[in-house]
Design a protein around this motif. Structure first.
Motif, PDB file in Angstrom:
ATOM      1  N   LYS A  38       0.843  -1.207   0.000  1.00 11.49           N
ATOM      2  CA  LYS A  38       0.000   0.000   0.000  1.00 11.49           C
ATOM      3  C   LYS A  38       0.877   1.256   0.000  1.00 11.49           C
ATOM      4  O   LYS A  38       0.585   2.226  -0.705  1.00 11.49           O
ATOM      5  CB  LYS A  38      -0.927   0.008   1.216  1.00 11.49           C
ATOM      6  N   THR A  39       1.952   1.229   0.773  1.00 13.88           N
ATOM      7  CA  THR A  39       2.847   2.383   0.829  1.00 13.88           C
ATOM      8  C   THR A  39       3.491   2.620  -0.532  1.00 13.88           C
ATOM      9  O   THR A  39       3.594   3.760  -0.996  1.00 13.88           O
ATOM     10  CB  THR A  39       3.914   2.175   1.924  1.00 13.88           C
ATOM     11  N   LEU A  58       7.354   8.313   1.419  1.00 13.52           N
ATOM     12  CA  LEU A  58       6.715   7.005   1.262  1.00 13.52           C
ATOM     13  C   LEU A  58       7.700   5.950   0.767  1.00 13.52           C
ATOM     14  O   LEU A  58       7.623   4.787   1.176  1.00 13.52           O
ATOM     15  CB  LEU A  58       5.500   7.112   0.338  1.00 13.52           C
ATOM     16  N   ASP A  59       8.639   6.345  -0.066  1.00 15.19           N
ATOM     17  CA  ASP A  59       9.650   5.395  -0.521  1.00 15.19           C
ATOM     18  C   ASP A  59      10.542   4.961   0.650  1.00 15.19           C
ATOM     19  O   ASP A  59      10.834   3.776   0.804  1.00 15.19           O
ATOM     20  CB  ASP A  59      10.488   6.000  -1.639  1.00 15.19           C
ATOM     21  N   VAL A 104      -6.486   8.471  -4.780  1.00 13.82           N
ATOM     22  CA  VAL A 104      -6.586   8.803  -3.365  1.00 13.82           C
ATOM     23  C   VAL A 104      -5.887  10.143  -3.183  1.00 13.82           C
ATOM     24  O   VAL A 104      -4.741  10.318  -3.644  1.00 13.82           O
ATOM     25  CB  VAL A 104      -5.920   7.721  -2.473  1.00 13.82           C
ATOM     26  N   ALA A 105      -6.557  11.089  -2.564  1.00 12.71           N
ATOM     27  CA  ALA A 105      -5.951  12.397  -2.324  1.00 12.71           C
ATOM     28  C   ALA A 105      -4.742  12.235  -1.403  1.00 12.71           C
ATOM     29  O   ALA A 105      -4.757  11.383  -0.501  1.00 12.71           O
ATOM     30  CB  ALA A 105      -6.980  13.339  -1.703  1.00 12.71           C
ATOM     31  N   PRO A 106      -3.704  13.034  -1.598  1.00 12.68           N
ATOM     32  CA  PRO A 106      -2.491  12.892  -0.798  1.00 12.68           C
ATOM     33  C   PRO A 106      -2.730  12.918   0.714  1.00 12.68           C
ATOM     34  O   PRO A 106      -2.165  12.104   1.450  1.00 12.68           O
ATOM     35  CB  PRO A 106      -1.626  14.071  -1.245  1.00 12.68           C
ATOM     36  N   GLY A 107      -3.567  13.808   1.173  1.00 16.87           N
ATOM     37  CA  GLY A 107      -3.865  13.870   2.604  1.00 16.87           C
ATOM     38  C   GLY A 107      -4.524  12.600   3.105  1.00 16.87           C
ATOM     39  O   GLY A 107      -4.237  12.128   4.218  1.00 16.87           O
ATOM     40  N   ASP A 108      -5.386  12.029   2.289  1.00 12.36           N
ATOM     41  CA  ASP A 108      -6.042  10.774   2.652  1.00 12.36           C
ATOM     42  C   ASP A 108      -5.043   9.618   2.660  1.00 12.36           C
ATOM     43  O   ASP A 108      -5.146   8.707   3.486  1.00 12.36           O
ATOM     44  CB  ASP A 108      -7.206  10.483   1.697  1.00 12.36           C
ATOM     45  N   MET A 109      -4.095   9.669   1.733  1.00 13.97           N
ATOM     46  CA  MET A 109      -3.042   8.646   1.719  1.00 13.97           C
ATOM     47  C   MET A 109      -2.276   8.653   3.045  1.00 13.97           C
ATOM     48  O   MET A 109      -2.081   7.607   3.672  1.00 13.97           O
ATOM     49  CB  MET A 109      -2.032   8.913   0.591  1.00 13.97           C
TER      50      MET A 109
END
Length: 164
Positions: A38-39, A58-59, A104-109
């Motif tokens: 998921k990440t 995230l990476d 998916v919006a970045p904030g939601d991610m």
């Protein structure tokens, strides 16, 4: 986890006790693989004005999560048990939900990954409890580091998502 004599790693730990530790470890391992994918998914699909920062964050987090997977699986084997064998095995054991959304919006991610890392902390606490009950000092000790890493990831995701 049927015991195969060829895989019966020598250990002084009680076999029945280590089975509960292995179950907890395998559940945490399934969650690690789920969280890793998921990440990476969010890393590949993040967009917007903070793209570079989120992409790199995230990476880094995915790399750290993947690094833990081998240590978990090896701990299962050191206790004389067997570990995950397939994507299907992961799917049967995971408690963290997949996210197959097209966007998916970045904030939601960040919020979803924060919550997932905290769920992984819960899995690690279950490992800690099982390890202590089995007198498995090595697992009990090493899971503390994994817990700390997951808590740190959750903290970074929280701070990165704050509106400044």
């Amino acid at each position: 986890m049927a015991e195969n004599p060829a895989l019966a790693t020598p250990t002084d730990l009680n076999r029945n006790d280590t089975k509960s530790v292995a179950e907890a470890l395998n559940s945490a391992l399934a969650d690690c693989f789920t969280l890793y994918l998921k990440t990476k998914n969010f890393h590949w699909h993040v967009s917007g004005p903070h793209f570079r920062d989120y992409h790199l964050l995230l990476d880094d987090q995915a790399t750290q999560i993947l690094g833990v997977t081998d240590a978990i699986a090896e701990r299962v084997r050191k206790t004389g048990n067997t570990t995950l064998r397939s994507i299907g095995d992961i799917a049967r054991r995971q408690t963290i939900s997949d996210n197959d959304a097209d966007f998916v919006a970045p904030g939601d991610m960040l919020a979803e990954l924060r919550d997932d890392n905290l769920k992984l902390v819960e899995s690690f606490r279950a490992v800690k409890d099982a390890a202590e009950a089995a007198k498995d000092n090595a697992t009990s000790g090493i899971v503390d580091e994994w817990t700390d890493q997951a808590e740190e990831r959750a903290w970074f995701l929280f701070e990165a998502s704050r509106k400044g």
